[in-house]
Design a protein around this motif. Sequence first.
Motif, PDB file in Angstrom:
ATOM      1  N   PRO A   2       0.806  -1.229   0.000  1.00 53.69           N
ATOM      2  CA  PRO A   2       0.000   0.000   0.000  1.00 53.69           C
ATOM      3  C   PRO A   2       0.838   1.277   0.000  1.00 53.69           C
ATOM      4  CG  PRO A   2      -0.867  -1.587   1.586  1.00 53.69           C
ATOM      5  CD  PRO A   2       0.454  -2.124   1.115  1.00 53.69           C
ATOM      6  N   SER A   3       1.997   1.249   0.657  1.00 51.93           N
ATOM      7  CA  SER A   3       2.838   2.452   0.729  1.00 51.93           C
ATOM      8  C   SER A   3       3.358   2.878  -0.640  1.00 51.93           C
ATOM      9  CB  SER A   3       4.031   2.215   1.666  1.00 51.93           C
ATOM     10  OG  SER A   3       3.596   1.946   2.978  1.00 51.93           O
ATOM     11  N   PHE A   4       3.387   1.931  -1.576  1.00 55.11           N
ATOM     12  CA  PHE A   4       3.908   2.228  -2.918  1.00 55.11           C
ATOM     13  C   PHE A   4       2.853   2.048  -4.009  1.00 55.11           C
ATOM     14  CE2 PHE A   4       7.362   0.707  -0.220  1.00 55.11           C
ATOM     15  CZ  PHE A   4       8.235   1.786  -0.283  1.00 55.11           C
ATOM     16  N   ASN A   5       1.610   1.839  -3.571  1.00 52.00           N
ATOM     17  CA  ASN A   5       0.506   1.688  -4.515  1.00 52.00           C
ATOM     18  C   ASN A   5       0.825   0.629  -5.572  1.00 52.00           C
ATOM     19  OD1 ASN A   5      -1.999   2.213  -5.738  1.00 52.00           O
ATOM     20  ND2 ASN A   5      -1.132   3.776  -7.086  1.00 52.00           N
ATOM     21  N   THR A   6       1.284  -0.523  -5.118  1.00 49.39           N
ATOM     22  CA  THR A   6       1.596  -1.615  -6.034  1.00 49.39           C
ATOM     23  C   THR A   6       0.931  -2.909  -5.572  1.00 49.39           C
ATOM     24  OG1 THR A   6       3.642  -2.157  -4.851  1.00 49.39           O
ATOM     25  CG2 THR A   6       3.825  -0.668  -6.735  1.00 49.39           C
ATOM     26  N   ARG A   7       0.606  -3.724  -6.558  1.00 50.24           N
ATOM     27  CA  ARG A   7       0.028  -5.047  -6.315  1.00 50.24           C
ATOM     28  C   ARG A   7       0.865  -6.060  -7.076  1.00 50.24           C
ATOM     29  NH1 ARG A   7      -5.961  -6.966  -8.468  1.00 50.24           N
ATOM     30  NH2 ARG A   7      -5.127  -8.782  -9.568  1.00 50.24           N
ATOM     31  N   VAL A   8       1.226  -7.157  -6.397  1.00 57.38           N
ATOM     32  CA  VAL A   8       2.054  -8.205  -6.999  1.00 57.38           C
ATOM     33  C   VAL A   8       1.217  -9.473  -7.143  1.00 57.38           C
ATOM     34  CG1 VAL A   8       4.170  -9.560  -6.803  1.00 57.38           C
ATOM     35  CG2 VAL A   8       4.096  -7.221  -5.884  1.00 57.38           C
ATOM     36  N   ASP A   9       0.953  -9.876  -8.388  1.00 61.12           N
ATOM     37  CA  ASP A   9       0.233 -11.120  -8.632  1.00 61.12           C
ATOM     38  C   ASP A   9       1.204 -12.297  -8.571  1.00 61.12           C
ATOM     39  OD1 ASP A   9      -1.800  -9.346  -9.105  1.00 61.12           O
ATOM     40  OD2 ASP A   9      -2.496 -10.315 -10.940  1.00 61.12           O
ATOM     41  N   PHE A  10       0.722 -13.449  -8.088  1.00 63.11           N
ATOM     42  CA  PHE A  10       1.585 -14.625  -8.020  1.00 63.11           C
ATOM     43  C   PHE A  10       0.759 -15.891  -8.170  1.00 63.11           C
ATOM     44  CE2 PHE A  10       0.223 -13.877  -3.664  1.00 63.11           C
ATOM     45  CZ  PHE A  10       0.018 -15.147  -3.144  1.00 63.11           C
ATOM     46  N   GLY A  11       1.450 -16.972  -8.521  1.00 61.71           N
ATOM     47  CA  GLY A  11       0.836 -18.286  -8.583  1.00 61.71           C
ATOM     48  C   GLY A  11       1.127 -19.061  -7.320  1.00 61.71           C
ATOM     49  N   PRO A  12       0.371 -20.119  -7.027  1.00 60.27           N
ATOM     50  CA  PRO A  12       0.540 -20.843  -5.765  1.00 60.27           C
ATOM     51  C   PRO A  12       1.875 -21.556  -5.638  1.00 60.27           C
ATOM     52  CG  PRO A  12      -0.953 -22.029  -7.220  1.00 60.27           C
ATOM     53  CD  PRO A  12      -0.702 -20.691  -7.859  1.00 60.27           C
ATOM     54  N   GLN A  13       2.587 -21.761  -6.761  1.00 60.98           N
ATOM     55  CA  GLN A  13       3.898 -22.410  -6.708  1.00 60.98           C
ATOM     56  C   GLN A  13       5.044 -21.403  -6.660  1.00 60.98           C
ATOM     57  OE1 GLN A  13       2.637 -24.773 -10.308  1.00 60.98           O
ATOM     58  NE2 GLN A  13       3.947 -26.302  -9.331  1.00 60.98           N
ATOM     59  N   ASP A  14       4.760 -20.130  -6.865  1.00 59.34           N
ATOM     60  CA  ASP A  14       5.800 -19.112  -6.896  1.00 59.34           C
ATOM     61  C   ASP A  14       6.399 -18.883  -5.512  1.00 59.34           C
ATOM     62  OD1 ASP A  14       5.371 -18.723  -9.589  1.00 59.34           O
ATOM     63  OD2 ASP A  14       4.044 -16.995  -9.292  1.00 59.34           O
ATOM     64  N   PHE A  15       7.662 -18.450  -5.503  1.00 65.33           N
ATOM     65  CA  PHE A  15       8.270 -18.032  -4.240  1.00 65.33           C
ATOM     66  C   PHE A  15       7.805 -16.618  -3.898  1.00 65.33           C
ATOM     67  CE2 PHE A  15      11.373 -15.449  -2.025  1.00 65.33           C
ATOM     68  CZ  PHE A  15      11.535 -16.171  -0.866  1.00 65.33           C
ATOM     69  N   PHE A  16       7.406 -16.432  -2.652  1.00 58.86           N
ATOM     70  CA  PHE A  16       7.138 -15.098  -2.124  1.00 58.86           C
ATOM     71  C   PHE A  16       7.399 -15.135  -0.625  1.00 58.86           C
ATOM     72  CE2 PHE A  16       3.201 -17.468  -1.939  1.00 58.86           C
ATOM     73  CZ  PHE A  16       2.628 -17.130  -0.723  1.00 58.86           C
ATOM     74  N   GLN A  17       7.579 -13.962  -0.023  1.00 60.75           N
ATOM     75  CA  GLN A  17       7.905 -13.903   1.398  1.00 60.75           C
ATOM     76  C   GLN A  17       6.722 -14.368   2.239  1.00 60.75           C
ATOM     77  OE1 GLN A  17      10.827 -13.543   2.360  1.00 60.75           O
ATOM     78  NE2 GLN A  17      11.915 -12.371   0.795  1.00 60.75           N
TER      79      GLN A  17
END
Length: 447
Positions: free
Chosen positions: A263-278
């Motif tokens: 929200p602080s940067f007005n960005t949205r990151v789409d991902f798939g269920p197998q992708d790496f994310f924090q």
Amino acid sequence: MAHRSRRQPPKVDHLPPVELTIESMTLEGKGVAHLDGKVIFVEGALPSEKVKARYTLQKKSFDEATTIEVLEPSTERVTPKCVHYSLCGGCTWQHLAPEAQIRYKQQAMLDQLKHVGKVEPATILEPLHGDLWGYRRKARLGVRYVHKKEKVLVGFREREGSFLAELNRCEVLHPSVGEHLTDLQALISSLSQKERIPQIEVAVGDNDTALIVRHLEPLTQQDIEQLRAYGQRMNQHIYLQPKGPDTVHCIWPAEPVLYYEHPSFNTRVDFGPQDFFQVNQSINRLMVQKALELLNPQADETVLDLFCGLGNFTLPLARQVMQVTGVEGDAVMVKRAKQSAQLNEIHNTDYHACNLMDDEALKQQPWIKRHYDKILLDPPRAGAIEIMPYIGRLKAQRIVYVSCNPATLARDAHELVHTHGYRLSSAGVMDMFPHTSHVESIAVFDK
């Protein structure tokens, strides 16, 4: 030809419990004691404690044991929140106060930097704290049908051994899953192939939760309908994986979308269920803010984001600089990062798929020959030693290094400082994985 048998460790069942005074703690969170001149690593024991422990392993140079009674507790010992804590191996530090956990992690990072990297930060950053419970948004849960109990188990392995722990809930998993383990057990129990389902992968976005059900035999149409009905009832995406990772496909809903936001940067990151994310969203948001603050990006600068993944740092950075180049080894994630940039109407990024641990591949990359004012990198546990010579040649004025392994951070810091002329300006830790020994850190290097 006779086959050479693998040497088995000596059995320790006959050994009586021992009383030990704990002197320190390892990076993995085990207490360290000595008995008759031999070191013993003690599970569940804290520094300054006196404990009664049972041997679990004996080797020539060290022994291992587990705490069975705390005779003199540390002032930093707390009562674990999870009722399954003594059995489950999912996390191992719930008996240690959260403020002490982060202090030990900070010291572990500093020790690695000093002894392995031969460097010390000019400034130690304040630790970043986030959610302590229900924070884990990515996990692989084991599944097993136990004939003797006529019951399906879903969760993590036991702390000792290879069996699955019998869990009713998990306090560190996101509540959409952690509070519904018994529902998942009932779901798998209702399937015709309950004995041929070995795992469920969990991925939780800001909008929805996804489950990937691995099955070793074909499911019946009734099985599929029951899984789909569970997804509808729980408002969760249901995927099936009949074979390898490329066979994963969604059966509910028709058009699945997972995302998380900054929200602080007005960005949205789409991902798939197998992708790496924090895994910890609250820390991830703070981490990105801190990384950009430390990088101090300017409107006329170009930045190189190595191991960029889905664009976790790239997209927020693009809001503040002239151009960001993201490089990632996973081509699927690079494609998704490009799509997220378009979705966010960000047009000052470019992305490249490249194995950053392959020297021959690196030599042929056009992006490696450009000028960058600053560099951000967030490598896997193996670190970034292969790309250090290239980073040295780029001569960026500032590097922000996000690390999930203090040992490889220290090794790479040695290269940056002692070979490439940087100084370690600051370093600190982030509590990405509370109640575990996992250390997430961030460091700043300046020319």
